[in-house]
Design an enzyme around this catalytic site. Structure first.
Site, PDB file in Angstrom:
ATOM      1  N   ARG A 261      58.543  42.127  68.563  1.00  0.00           N
ATOM      2  CA  ARG A 261      57.564  41.394  67.761  1.00  0.00           C
ATOM      3  C   ARG A 261      56.749  40.508  68.705  1.00  0.00           C
ATOM      4  O   ARG A 261      57.191  40.182  69.807  1.00  0.00           O
ATOM      5  CB  ARG A 261      58.258  40.535  66.703  1.00  0.00           C
ATOM      6  CG  ARG A 261      59.146  41.314  65.729  1.00  0.00           C
ATOM      7  CD  ARG A 261      59.834  40.350  64.774  1.00  0.00           C
ATOM      8  NE  ARG A 261      60.666  41.033  63.774  1.00  0.00           N
ATOM      9  CZ  ARG A 261      61.955  41.296  63.912  1.00  0.00           C
ATOM     10  NH1 ARG A 261      62.576  40.933  65.034  1.00  0.00           N
ATOM     11  NH2 ARG A 261      62.631  41.905  62.961  1.00  0.00           N
ATOM     12  N   LYS A 285      63.215  36.866  65.658  1.00  0.00           N
ATOM     13  CA  LYS A 285      62.522  35.968  64.742  1.00  0.00           C
ATOM     14  C   LYS A 285      63.520  35.158  63.931  1.00  0.00           C
ATOM     15  O   LYS A 285      64.376  35.703  63.246  1.00  0.00           O
ATOM     16  CB  LYS A 285      61.641  36.809  63.806  1.00  0.00           C
ATOM     17  CG  LYS A 285      60.920  36.057  62.731  1.00  0.00           C
ATOM     18  CD  LYS A 285      60.091  36.998  61.875  1.00  0.00           C
ATOM     19  CE  LYS A 285      60.966  37.976  61.103  1.00  0.00           C
ATOM     20  NZ  LYS A 285      60.174  38.797  60.156  1.00  0.00           N
ATOM     21  N   HIS A 354      51.586  44.303  65.130  1.00  0.00           N
ATOM     22  CA  HIS A 354      52.896  44.641  64.576  1.00  0.00           C
ATOM     23  C   HIS A 354      53.035  46.144  64.351  1.00  0.00           C
ATOM     24  O   HIS A 354      54.147  46.664  64.264  1.00  0.00           O
ATOM     25  CB  HIS A 354      53.123  43.896  63.260  1.00  0.00           C
ATOM     26  CG  HIS A 354      54.549  43.883  62.811  1.00  0.00           C
ATOM     27  ND1 HIS A 354      55.532  43.151  63.462  1.00  0.00           N
ATOM     28  CD2 HIS A 354      55.183  44.529  61.800  1.00  0.00           C
ATOM     29  CE1 HIS A 354      56.696  43.339  62.857  1.00  0.00           C
ATOM     30  NE2 HIS A 354      56.506  44.171  61.858  1.00  0.00           N
ATOM     31  N   ARG A 357      55.222  47.961  66.805  1.00  0.00           N
ATOM     32  CA  ARG A 357      56.664  47.950  66.521  1.00  0.00           C
ATOM     33  C   ARG A 357      57.013  49.082  65.566  1.00  0.00           C
ATOM     34  O   ARG A 357      58.009  49.786  65.754  1.00  0.00           O
ATOM     35  CB  ARG A 357      57.055  46.600  65.936  1.00  0.00           C
ATOM     36  CG  ARG A 357      58.521  46.486  65.515  1.00  0.00           C
ATOM     37  CD  ARG A 357      58.842  45.063  65.089  1.00  0.00           C
ATOM     38  NE  ARG A 357      60.140  44.945  64.440  1.00  0.00           N
ATOM     39  CZ  ARG A 357      61.301  44.843  65.077  1.00  0.00           C
ATOM     40  NH1 ARG A 357      61.325  44.895  66.392  1.00  0.00           N
ATOM     41  NH2 ARG A 357      62.433  44.716  64.419  1.00  0.00           N
ATOM     42  N   HIS A 380      67.173  45.409  63.127  1.00  0.00           N
ATOM     43  CA  HIS A 380      67.063  45.207  61.690  1.00  0.00           C
ATOM     44  C   HIS A 380      68.396  44.732  61.126  1.00  0.00           C
ATOM     45  O   HIS A 380      69.450  45.235  61.527  1.00  0.00           O
ATOM     46  CB  HIS A 380      66.661  46.506  60.981  1.00  0.00           C
ATOM     47  CG  HIS A 380      65.248  46.911  61.248  1.00  0.00           C
ATOM     48  ND1 HIS A 380      64.837  48.228  61.259  1.00  0.00           N
ATOM     49  CD2 HIS A 380      64.132  46.172  61.526  1.00  0.00           C
ATOM     50  CE1 HIS A 380      63.541  48.283  61.518  1.00  0.00           C
ATOM     51  NE2 HIS A 380      63.096  47.055  61.676  1.00  0.00           N
ATOM     52  N   TYR A 389      61.308  54.013  57.771  1.00  0.00           N
ATOM     53  CA  TYR A 389      60.673  54.900  58.739  1.00  0.00           C
ATOM     54  C   TYR A 389      60.968  56.362  58.384  1.00  0.00           C
ATOM     55  O   TYR A 389      60.134  57.246  58.574  1.00  0.00           O
ATOM     56  CB  TYR A 389      61.166  54.584  60.156  1.00  0.00           C
ATOM     57  CG  TYR A 389      60.771  53.209  60.634  1.00  0.00           C
ATOM     58  CD1 TYR A 389      59.508  52.971  61.149  1.00  0.00           C
ATOM     59  CD2 TYR A 389      61.666  52.147  60.552  1.00  0.00           C
ATOM     60  CE1 TYR A 389      59.139  51.709  61.592  1.00  0.00           C
ATOM     61  CE2 TYR A 389      61.309  50.880  60.989  1.00  0.00           C
ATOM     62  CZ  TYR A 389      60.054  50.667  61.500  1.00  0.00           C
ATOM     63  OH  TYR A 389      59.696  49.405  61.921  1.00  0.00           O
TER      64      TYR A 389
END
Length: 404
Positions: A261, A285, A354, A357, A380, A389
């Site tokens: 990120r 994050k 983003h 990513r 994640h 995805y």
């Protein structure tokens, strides 16, 4: 803003019903104009002209009728008269309700309310300044709404009924389902915190029941999907190639090959680059601990070149605490990415920093990397996030793979 004693007050239902019934035929200027413009094109200037007419009537204490219309439009061109005539017909059609001026509100500084301030300070679930700012903004928006309703003579408090009305207010103002649910989550957490602190806040049984009712307010259904686009393999090669500086090149490979990120790129320190073990230590994050991910060979080569150019290769032992990119901000990273995307004609809706990513996750899956390993690489929290995805890949290949 009202103090906590007012905020936590919960009026009797019978009183609420009486007040609401009296207010059915009463609107603020903004409410009335919003209803008028609901079925008009978004680019229409009709609401703006109608609002000027209504505000003039209130200022001069004239009724909103044909005489006021004639006085106001005497010297106006026809293209301004038509919108006001249409509004007057709309106003008469809905029964000529009472119209009052919009309540005067003052912008609340962050965490101005003592209740919000204390909650934000003690909330253990809020990690990082960004999360705290988001929750403060959400709660301030709610309490501004409480003040506005109170100014109109309507009952409003930190209660299930008011929160439900607030959700509808956000919907009427075309807030996204994501934002509405975020605001609702902040209010629910505040309510739960108040219940836990009921002795300190000296809450009555009536106030506690009003707080508990908030948990029953339902958010909006959201179809979980991707908000960002991703690049194809050849498109990624274009973006990562032909870059002006080694710094920009290093930033781009960290985003487009490692899947970091933007904020994670700014947090990287020299000690996080383990060339020997081929690992990157990433501070995620809202996290306080780092996670190790694969440091790909192509990325190692680019970063080594950047370090050589900045006289930091081999990495000096005494400088391992220095940031990889000194004083680099996330907005600068977004500028670097957008510049490359535009350079190659790849800047489009949903395509941003983003997106790189998302590109990493998408291409790893297409290369046959397991879902679990992609989850670990992108860090994640749940496998469900990574599965998006897979869904995107399925949509992409559906028409090619389905038998005729």
């Amino acid at each position: 803003m009202a103090d906590s004693s007012v905020i936590l007050h919960s009026p009797e239902k019978t009183e609420s019903n009486q007040v609401i019934s009296k207010a059915v035929n009463r609107y603020t200027v903004s409410q009335l104009i919003r209803y008028f413009g609901a079925d008009l094109p978004k680019a229409s200037n009709y609401p703006r002209h109608a609002k000027a007419f209504v505000e003039d009537c209130l200022k001069k204490r004239f009724p909103i009728d044909g005489i006021s219309f004639a006085r106001f439009t005497t010297d106006l061109p026809s293209n301004r008269v038509s919108p006001i005539r249409k509004f007057l017909l709309f106003y008469q059609t809905i029964g000529c309700p009472t119209v009052v001026a919009d309540p005067k509100t003052t912008k609340i500084p962050p965490a101005a309310n003592e209740l919000v301030l204390t909650f934000i300070r003690e909330a253990k679930s809020l990690r990082g300044d960004r999360s705290k700012e988001t929750y403060t903004k959400a709660l301030n928006a709610f309490f501004l709404y409480v003040d506005e309703q109170t100014a109109l003579g309507l009952p409003a408090s930190l209660s299930g009924l008011t929160v439900s009305d607030f959700v509808q207010h956000l919907k009427d103002n075309q807030y996204s389902a994501f934002t509405i649910n975020l605001y609702l989550s902040a209010i629910k957490q505040l309510a739960a915190w108040c219940i836990r602190r009921r002795e300190d806040l000296k809450l009555s049984d009536e106030q506690l029941n009003a707080l508990r009712d908030i948990d029953d307010v339902r958010g909006l259904a959201i179809e979980r999907t991707f908000y960002k686009d991703s690049l194809e393999t050849n498109e990624r090669q274009q973006v990562l190639g032909d870059v002006e500086t080694t710094r920009d090149k290093a930033v781009l490979v960290l985003l487009g090959m490692e899947g970091l990120r933007t904020v994670e790129v700014t947090r990287l320190k020299l000690g996080d680059l383990d060339f020997e073990r081929q690992q990157l230590q990433v501070l995620g994050k809202g996290k306080s601990t780092k996670k190790a991910i694969k440091f790909f060979a192509a990325c190692r080569q680019v970063l080594q070149t950047h370090l050589e150019e900045t006289n930091r290769w081999p990495i000096p032992q005494g400088r391992r605490g220095e940031y990889l990119f000194d004083d680099l901000k996330t907005h600068q990273i977004r500028y670097i990415v957008d510049k490359q995307l535009r350079k190659h004609g790849l800047k489009r809706a949903g395509m941003s920093a983003h997106s790189l990513r998302h590109t990493v996750g998408q291409l790893l899956l297409e290369e046959g990397v397991s879902l679990e390993h992609v989850q670990q690489h992108l860090r994640h929290e749940t496998l469900e996030t990574t599965q998006f995805y897979t869904k995107k890949k399925t949509r992409k290949t559906y028409f090619q793979q389905m038998p005729d």
